[in-house]
Scaffold this motif. Structure first.
Motif, mmCIF file in Angstrom:
data_model
loop_
_atom_site.group_PDB
_atom_site.id
_atom_site.type_symbol
_atom_site.label_atom_id
_atom_site.label_comp_id
_atom_site.label_asym_id
_atom_site.label_seq_id
_atom_site.Cartn_x
_atom_site.Cartn_y
_atom_site.Cartn_z
ATOM 1 N N GLN A 23 0.827 -1.221 0.000
ATOM 2 C CA GLN A 23 0.000 0.000 0.000
ATOM 3 C C GLN A 23 0.856 1.263 0.000
ATOM 4 O OE1 GLN A 23 -4.042 -1.354 0.101
ATOM 5 N NE2 GLN A 23 -3.474 0.727 0.225
ATOM 6 N N LYS A 24 1.906 1.294 0.801
ATOM 7 C CA LYS A 24 2.736 2.495 0.891
ATOM 8 C C LYS A 24 3.414 2.791 -0.448
ATOM 9 C CE LYS A 24 6.233 4.822 3.572
ATOM 10 N NZ LYS A 24 7.166 4.782 4.671
ATOM 11 N N LEU A 25 3.959 1.762 -1.084
ATOM 12 C CA LEU A 25 4.592 1.942 -2.389
ATOM 13 C C LEU A 25 3.565 2.433 -3.418
ATOM 14 C CD1 LEU A 25 6.974 1.672 -4.350
ATOM 15 C CD2 LEU A 25 6.329 -0.740 -4.632
ATOM 16 N N TYR A 26 2.390 1.822 -3.401
ATOM 17 C CA TYR A 26 1.322 2.209 -4.331
ATOM 18 C C TYR A 26 0.948 3.681 -4.139
ATOM 19 C CZ TYR A 26 -3.252 2.199 -6.647
ATOM 20 O OH TYR A 26 -4.330 2.489 -7.447
ATOM 21 N N GLU A 27 0.745 4.089 -2.896
ATOM 22 C CA GLU A 27 0.373 5.485 -2.615
ATOM 23 C C GLU A 27 1.479 6.448 -3.015
ATOM 24 O OE1 GLU A 27 -2.501 6.836 -1.821
ATOM 25 O OE2 GLU A 27 -3.416 4.861 -1.805
ATOM 26 N N THR A 28 2.715 6.090 -2.721
ATOM 27 C CA THR A 28 3.837 6.944 -3.107
ATOM 28 C C THR A 28 3.876 7.119 -4.611
ATOM 29 O OG1 THR A 28 5.124 6.312 -1.175
ATOM 30 C CG2 THR A 28 6.360 7.185 -3.061
ATOM 31 N N TRP A 29 3.769 6.024 -5.336
ATOM 32 C CA TRP A 29 3.771 6.068 -6.800
ATOM 33 C C TRP A 29 2.620 6.915 -7.328
ATOM 34 C CZ3 TRP A 29 -0.127 3.451 -9.738
ATOM 35 C CH2 TRP A 29 0.061 3.505 -11.127
ATOM 36 N N TYR A 30 1.414 6.642 -6.848
ATOM 37 C CA TYR A 30 0.245 7.331 -7.376
ATOM 38 C C TYR A 30 0.292 8.833 -7.063
ATOM 39 C CZ TYR A 30 -4.454 8.547 -8.675
ATOM 40 O OH TYR A 30 -5.529 9.159 -9.275
ATOM 41 N N GLN A 31 0.583 9.163 -5.804
ATOM 42 C CA GLN A 31 0.525 10.565 -5.367
ATOM 43 C C GLN A 31 1.702 11.409 -5.848
ATOM 44 O OE1 GLN A 31 -2.074 11.892 -3.935
ATOM 45 N NE2 GLN A 31 -3.155 9.997 -3.527
ATOM 46 N N LEU A 35 -0.197 10.303 -11.030
ATOM 47 C CA LEU A 35 -1.268 11.265 -11.291
ATOM 48 C C LEU A 35 -0.720 12.505 -12.000
ATOM 49 C CD1 LEU A 35 -4.220 12.133 -11.002
ATOM 50 C CD2 LEU A 35 -3.638 13.043 -8.748
ATOM 51 N N HIS A 36 0.382 13.027 -11.524
ATOM 52 C CA HIS A 36 0.986 14.202 -12.161
ATOM 53 C C HIS A 36 1.383 13.908 -13.602
ATOM 54 C CE1 HIS A 36 4.346 16.770 -13.408
ATOM 55 N NE2 HIS A 36 3.608 17.719 -12.864
ATOM 56 N N ASP A 37 2.013 12.749 -13.834
ATOM 57 C CA ASP A 37 2.425 12.396 -15.197
ATOM 58 C C ASP A 37 1.240 12.384 -16.150
ATOM 59 O OD1 ASP A 37 5.039 12.155 -14.395
ATOM 60 O OD2 ASP A 37 5.078 9.963 -14.479
ATOM 61 N N ARG A 38 0.133 11.818 -15.707
ATOM 62 C CA ARG A 38 -1.023 11.721 -16.596
ATOM 63 C C ARG A 38 -1.658 13.072 -16.861
ATOM 64 N NH1 ARG A 38 1.426 7.868 -17.593
ATOM 65 N NH2 ARG A 38 0.689 5.735 -17.527
ATOM 66 N N VAL A 39 -1.940 13.833 -15.817
ATOM 67 C CA VAL A 39 -2.665 15.090 -16.029
ATOM 68 C C VAL A 39 -1.775 16.186 -16.623
ATOM 69 C CG1 VAL A 39 -4.427 14.567 -14.298
ATOM 70 C CG2 VAL A 39 -2.414 15.907 -13.638
ATOM 71 N N SER A 40 -0.476 15.936 -16.727
ATOM 72 C CA SER A 40 0.404 16.914 -17.373
ATOM 73 C C SER A 40 0.361 16.803 -18.898
ATOM 74 C CB SER A 40 1.848 16.738 -16.884
ATOM 75 O OG SER A 40 2.393 15.521 -17.354
ATOM 76 N N ILE A 41 -0.261 15.759 -19.411
ATOM 77 C CA ILE A 41 -0.377 15.576 -20.861
ATOM 78 C C ILE A 41 -1.445 16.526 -21.397
ATOM 79 C CG2 ILE A 41 -1.053 13.949 -22.678
ATOM 80 C CD1 ILE A 41 0.059 11.708 -20.881
ATOM 81 N N ALA A 42 -1.123 17.213 -22.471
ATOM 82 C CA ALA A 42 -2.082 18.142 -23.088
ATOM 83 C C ALA A 42 -3.384 17.411 -23.403
ATOM 84 C CB ALA A 42 -1.492 18.731 -24.365
ATOM 85 N N GLY A 43 -4.495 18.015 -23.037
ATOM 86 C CA GLY A 43 -5.805 17.432 -23.291
ATOM 87 C C GLY A 43 -6.403 16.746 -22.066
ATOM 88 N N PHE A 59 -9.957 0.008 -5.824
ATOM 89 C CA PHE A 59 -9.887 1.382 -6.316
ATOM 90 C C PHE A 59 -10.625 1.538 -7.641
ATOM 91 C CE2 PHE A 59 -6.061 0.886 -3.733
ATOM 92 C CZ PHE A 59 -6.165 1.983 -2.893
ATOM 93 N N PHE A 60 -11.223 2.702 -7.807
ATOM 94 C CA PHE A 60 -11.777 3.128 -9.087
ATOM 95 C C PHE A 60 -11.146 4.478 -9.397
ATOM 96 C CE2 PHE A 60 -14.957 5.887 -11.225
ATOM 97 C CZ PHE A 60 -14.843 5.311 -12.477
ATOM 98 N N THR A 61 -10.481 4.571 -10.536
ATOM 99 C CA THR A 61 -9.820 5.795 -10.960
ATOM 100 C C THR A 61 -10.336 6.160 -12.341
ATOM 101 O OG1 THR A 61 -7.825 5.110 -9.780
ATOM 102 C CG2 THR A 61 -7.576 6.885 -11.393
ATOM 103 N N TYR A 62 -10.523 7.448 -12.563
ATOM 104 C CA TYR A 62 -10.853 7.859 -13.924
ATOM 105 C C TYR A 62 -10.156 9.159 -14.258
ATOM 106 C CZ TYR A 62 -14.397 11.267 -12.374
ATOM 107 O OH TYR A 62 -15.043 12.341 -11.798
ATOM 108 N N TYR A 63 -9.850 9.281 -15.530
ATOM 109 C CA TYR A 63 -9.233 10.483 -16.074
ATOM 110 C C TYR A 63 -10.173 11.021 -17.132
ATOM 111 C CZ TYR A 63 -5.132 8.602 -13.798
ATOM 112 O OH TYR A 63 -4.269 8.102 -12.866
#
Length: 166
Positions: A23-31, A35-43, A59-63
């Motif tokens: 869980q800790k590794l997952y949270e570190t990676w995601y946070q 998340l930053h890598d994905r939302v930094s993409i144009a569009g 978990f349920f995640t959506y972009y």
């Protein structure tokens, strides 16, 4: 009732579990990275993640993106094909039981976002008009801030679907 038809608004929907001991590794990676890598993409407009309060995937995640073709763009696919060291580590047994679908939002009732979501999947061929009626009905209920109908994108591809860099 505030109803919008969202032609072409892209959605990447993911359901997944996380290895209990990681869980800790997952949270570190995601946070700190994912998340930053994905939302930094144009569009990309936003990314949201919810944790299950019941059975099913943890978990349920959506972009949300300007269009579904963002998920098949050169920039996005390059990011998928070149995962970081941390992403590779997370993909090896931490990020598990993944279901990933690129969608388009075809109906939205309401403008606000709440802290809880309910997801449902329909595999039978109800006419789209009937599904829109369901979304309209749910969206009008007391306490519901927004209801949406997402349909699988016609551009769903094996290349993006099977990428190890999610």
């Amino acid at each position: 009732m505030n109803t919008e038809v969202q032609y072409g608004l892209g959605i990447l929907a993911l359901w997944n579990d996380c290895s209990a001991r990681q869980q800790k590794l997952y949270e570190t990676w995601y946070q700190t990275e994912h998340l930053h890598d994905r939302v930094s993409i144009a569009g990309f407009r936003l990314g949201r993640r919810h944790e299950s309060v019941g059975s099913g995937p943890q978990f349920f995640t959506y972009y949300e993106t300007d269009s579904d073709d963002i998920f098949f763009s050169q920039t996005y696919l390059e990011q998928l094909d070149n995962p970081s060291h941390l992403t590779k580590e997370v993909m090896k047994g931490v990020f598990t039981n993944v279901s990933r679908t690129v969608c388009i939002c075809t109906r939205r009732v309401g403008n606000s976002s709440g802290s809880f979501v309910i997801t449902a999947r329909s595999d039978f061929g109800k006419p789209i008009e009937k599904l829109c009626d369901v979304v309209d009905s749910v969206g009008q209920r007391y306490g519901v801030l927004r209801a949406e109908l997402w349909e699988r994108s016609e551009f769903q591809s094996d290349q993006a679907k099977n990428s190890s860099g999610l």
